[in-house]
Structures are given as C-alpha cells and as structure tokens.
Scaffold this active site. Structure first.
Site, short mmCIF file in Angstrom:
data_model
loop_
_atom_site.label_atom_id
_atom_site.label_comp_id
_atom_site.label_asym_id
_atom_site.label_seq_id
_atom_site.Cartn_x
_atom_site.Cartn_y
_atom_site.Cartn_z
N GLU A 46 59.42 -16.92 108.62
CA GLU A 46 59.19 -18.23 107.99
C GLU A 46 57.79 -18.79 108.24
O GLU A 46 57.63 -19.95 108.64
CB GLU A 46 60.27 -19.22 108.45
CG GLU A 46 61.68 -18.72 108.18
CD GLU A 46 62.77 -19.70 108.59
OE1 GLU A 46 63.96 -19.35 108.42
OE2 GLU A 46 62.44 -20.80 109.06
N GLU A 91 70.08 -12.40 105.77
CA GLU A 91 70.91 -13.49 106.33
C GLU A 91 71.82 -14.09 105.23
O GLU A 91 71.96 -15.30 105.11
CB GLU A 91 70.00 -14.60 106.90
CG GLU A 91 69.00 -14.10 107.93
CD GLU A 91 68.10 -15.19 108.48
OE1 GLU A 91 67.07 -14.84 109.07
OE2 GLU A 91 68.45 -16.39 108.33
C1 XIL Z 1 70.12 -20.25 112.67
C2 XIL Z 1 71.44 -19.98 113.37
O1 XIL Z 1 72.40 -19.58 112.43
C3 XIL Z 1 71.90 -21.25 114.06
O2 XIL Z 1 73.09 -20.99 114.80
C4 XIL Z 1 70.81 -21.74 114.99
O3 XIL Z 1 71.21 -22.99 115.55
C5 XIL Z 1 69.52 -21.93 114.24
O4 XIL Z 1 69.14 -20.73 113.58
N1 XIL Z 1 66.74 -18.73 109.25
C6 XIL Z 1 66.73 -17.86 110.26
C7 XIL Z 1 67.85 -17.84 111.22
O5 XIL Z 1 65.84 -17.00 110.30
O6 XIL Z 1 67.44 -17.39 112.48
C8 XIL Z 1 68.51 -19.19 111.32
O7 XIL Z 1 69.66 -19.05 112.13
C9 XIL Z 1 68.87 -19.69 109.97
C10 XIL Z 1 67.68 -19.81 109.07
#
Ligand code: XIL
Length: 450
Positions: free
Chosen positions: A255, A361
């Site tokens: 990101e 994800e």
């Molecule tokens: C999120 C997790 O799902 C949560 O449990 C945590 O509190 C924050 O991070 N993009 C990403 C992930 O790359 O690592 C994130 O995961 C969600 C958005």
C-alpha cells in the site's frame, strides 16, 4: 315520469352489472390466454421469459418453477406482475430445468394460464462436495489468512482440508516482530511457519514494509536517516533470511500508493527517500535469492489513477532491474464492484509486465455502499456473492499458468472477518459461516474453477 322511472331502472341495472363484473369494464371482451414463447438470453444463472401480446390485457402474471406442475415457485416469481412482454428471470442455478407460464390480467379479470415452457440454464452442475484446494490442484494455491489463535478445531479442519496456503493476517507485520533495533519477537511468526510446515501448507509472507503497522518506537525514532536505513535493511534481511526456504513469497511493500494516485507519504518515504521501495526489494533479494517478491495494494481495479501509479512504480522498478516477481491485488471487493472488466484490465496490465498475479486478500462484501443494509445474509445477497466469487475465480483461472500463484481469502469464518469492524456494519464476506459450514460462496468458488 315514465322516463325518470326508466332512467332509474337503467342506472340500477348498470350498477348491478358493474358489481357483477367487480370493477372490470363490462363491455370489454374476455381476456385471451397468452402464448408463452421461446425464452432467450439463457445463461448459467438467468433467462428471459417472453409471451405474446394479449389485446385488452393491462398486465401479465409470471410464474417460474422447478416443476412443470408448479407445485412450488422460484422465490420472487410467483404471480410476478409484469406489464411488458418479457421478464428477466435471475438468480438461477446452472444446468437446471425451469418452467414458466403467464396469465393475462385486466383489473380483476384474468385469463387462464398460457402454455408451459421449459428452459434449461447453461453451465454444468458441479460436484460441490469437493475441497477448494483439490479442485484447484496443480493450478494455483488456495490460501487463507490465519492467526495463531485460530489454528485448532474447525479452523484446523478447514485449513488442512480446503486450503493449501496460508498468510498471516497480522502476525508477520512489523508491529508484532520488530520490538526495537536488533530486537525481534519470533514467537507467533515461528508458530505459523511451524503449523504450515507440519501441515504441508505453502506460506506467503505478509508484509515486510507497511505504513499501518509501524511499531511505536519507530514512529518516535530520533536517529539519523542513515541509521534508520540500516535498521530497515537489517530488519528485512533478518526476517527474510530466517524463513528462507520456508516462506515461498513475500509482500515486500504494501500500500505505498495513495487512493487517487501519488506515492503515499510514509515514514519510509520520509526517512529512506523516494527510492525506498527499490531498496526494500533489493534487500529482500539479497537475503533470499529464491523467494518470490511481490508489491501488494488494494482497490486498483476500480481506482484507475491509483492503478496507473502502481504500474508507473513497477515500470520504474523493472527499468532499474529491481527484482520484483509479482503483484498482489488485495481484492477487498463487494458483490457490485469492481466489475469483471475492471479486474481484467488491471490483471492484463500486470501480465503485460510478466508479473505473477496474486489475489492476496479476497473477500466479497454483501452490504456495500449504495445498497440497502441487510441485517441477515438474505438469499438474494447470498446468491449475488456466489456469482461474484465465481466471476473472480473464473477470471483468475483464465490467467496463463506461469503467472498464476494463489487466490488467498482474507479469513475463514464470516464472524472473524476484519470487514465488520472496518465498515462498522454487518457483513458475511467469506466462504464459511460462523459454524465452519460452506456457504454458497464456496460453491461459487468451485464454479469459477470449472
Ligand atoms: C488487516 C487485518 O485483517 C486486521 O485484523 C488488522 O487489524 C488490520 O489489518 N490490507 C492489508 C491487510 O494488507 O494486512 C489488512 O489486514 C487489511 C487491508
């Protein structure tokens, strides 16, 4: 007087007749039965029913059923009022026979039923009693985001049966591992790597550099930029070296591009300079010559400016021979957006650059903005979600083999999904319900692999 009596008798007769016809215009001919005609636009999940025009009809009533005797009806298609001569019938199951019929209607009058037409949706009936990983076997990994406190019981059953890859949802991020310069807590990442090794699961590392999970001591760091750079180099090399040969791939930087475009202003940009991303990839490669190195980001299919800046970044890295192997599209999407074409266009740009693609994800929200918020997973949203998973998996499955790696879903059970807190509303974005049962979404995933 005689006329008055005559007028009186006529109006009573007219009124009685109107009542007898209970609101239908008395002098209109009775309604002919419509003729149901050949259906069109037949897909895996829908078709268009059609029938001929019946003069004096005001509307039509459409029935759709799985039985030719209409002992039961498809939800939403029992006497569905239609004013046109066609109606699209949706949310159907692939390779299934359906029957439809119509009546013509005018006020309280209605015709008899039309003929019954049978129509079979396209597609194939799939064996739903198949595990995801077996259906995708030899094609790409099917992964899930995990945490050390969710590796037993139903979690373990699904992880070892349905999946063949895992990603740490949070426990391989800096905040968990990096307690201070040279000071590391390996407890939880080690536990995940051990679980993966013991259960023959691939493991994707996530994420070495991410502006969200920066440890507090780092945000208050007062040393020089040179010292900070050394700390970062040590961190990346120490983590990657520790898991070399165990962890197959890493999200090196996560990101780094803003929504709407532009390089995100982070502590890393500030202290390491504009080429910090290249440095991080170089350090990771120096630590492990074989590990796959990914850049990972979200919302690029729908945010074109952001997408363009991600590819501009990658073009720069590739032009400078920075070792980047792949691109992670996080795919935190909804039943409505992005569209298949938007995702395809993004993936095509990655393939043009010979990048391996990871849907890293994946979760599919059923309560997106712009839709009425539902408090339970309705049959309609459940079905829309099944179609979206099918669409996304089918698209990924079409990627040429050398550029496929994995589809990773961001969690196992709906109630554990980060989406619920993130959007502060109810949602059911994953493949399994609170009791570890497969949802229609799971069938959609399998259908996408057909
Ligand atoms: C999120 C997790 O799902 C949560 O449990 C945590 O509190 C924050 O991070 N993009 C990403 C992930 O790359 O690592 C994130 O995961 C969600 C958005």
């Amino acid at each position: 007087m005689k006329n008055l009596i005559l007028f009186f008798i006529m109006s009573i007769a007219f009124l009685l007749n109107a009542c007898a016809n209970d609101g239908d215009e008395p002098d209109l001919p009775s309604l002919k039965n419509p003729v149901a005609t050949t259906p069109s636009d037949i897909t895996d999940n829908s078709f268009t029913a059609s029938w001929n025009f019946v003069s004096t009809a005001k509307s039509y009533r459409l029935d759709v059923s799985l039985q030719s005797d209409f002992t039961s009806f498809i939800e939403g298609y029992e006497s569905l009022e239609v004013t046109a001569l066609t109606a699209e019938v949706t949310d159907l199951t692939p390779a299934t026979e359906y029957y439809f019929r119509v009546k013509a209607v005018r006020e309280s009058a209605e015709s008899d039923f039309s003929n019954v037409v049978m129509v079979t949706t396209t597609g194939t009936i799939i064996d739903t009693d198949v595990n995801l990983k077996d259906k995708a076997a030899g094609n790409f990994f099917v992964g899930a985001a995990v945490s050390t406190n969710r590796l037993t019981g139903g979690y373990n059953d699904l992880l070892t049966n349905e999946f063949n890859s895992i990603t740490a949802e949070s426990e391989m991020k800096m905040r968990t591992i990096f307690l201070g310069p040279g000071d590391y807590d390996w407890t939880r990442p080690d536990a995940l790597v051990e679980y993966a090794t013991d259960n023959n699961l691939n493991i994707h590392g996530h994420a070495l550099v991410w502006h969200v999970e920066v440890p507090d001591w780092m945000t208050t760091f007062t040393g020089s930029n040179e010292e900070f750079e050394q700390i970062m180099e040590d961190y990346i090399k120490t983590v990657v070296t520790r898991y070399a040969g165990k962890i197959t791939s890493w999200d090196v930087v996560n990101e780094a591009i803003n929504d709407g475009g532009g390089v995100r202003n982070t502590i890393f940009l500030d202290k390491l300079g504009p080429d910090y991303i290249a440095k991080c990839f170089q350090w990771a490669r120096e630590a492990d010559p074989d590990v796959l190195l990914f850049y990972n980001d979200y919302n690029t299919p729908a945010d074109l400016t952001k997408q363009n800046d991600v590819y501009a970044l990658i073009d720069e890295l590739q032009a400078d021979n920075v070792p980047i192997d792949g691109l992670g599209l996080q795919m935190h999407i909804s039943i409505d957006s992005p569209t298949r074409q938007q995702i395809q266009d993004d993936v095509d740009k990655a393939l043009e650059r010979n990048l391996i693609v990871h849907f890293s994800e994946l979760d599919v929200r059923v309560n997106p903005d712009g839709r009425e918020i539902v408090g339970t997973l309705t049959e309609e949203r459940d079905f829309d979600q099944r179609l979206k998973y099918k669409e996304v998996v089918d698209l990924y499955n079409d990627i040429p083999d050398p550029f496929k790696y994995a589809i990773t879903v961001w969690g196992i059970r709906d109630p554990d999904s980060w989406i619920i807190n993130q959007y502060d509303r109810p949602d059911w974005p994953l493949l399994f319900d609170g009791s570890f049962n497969r949802k229609s979404a799971h069938t959609g995933f399998l259908e996408g692999l057909e």
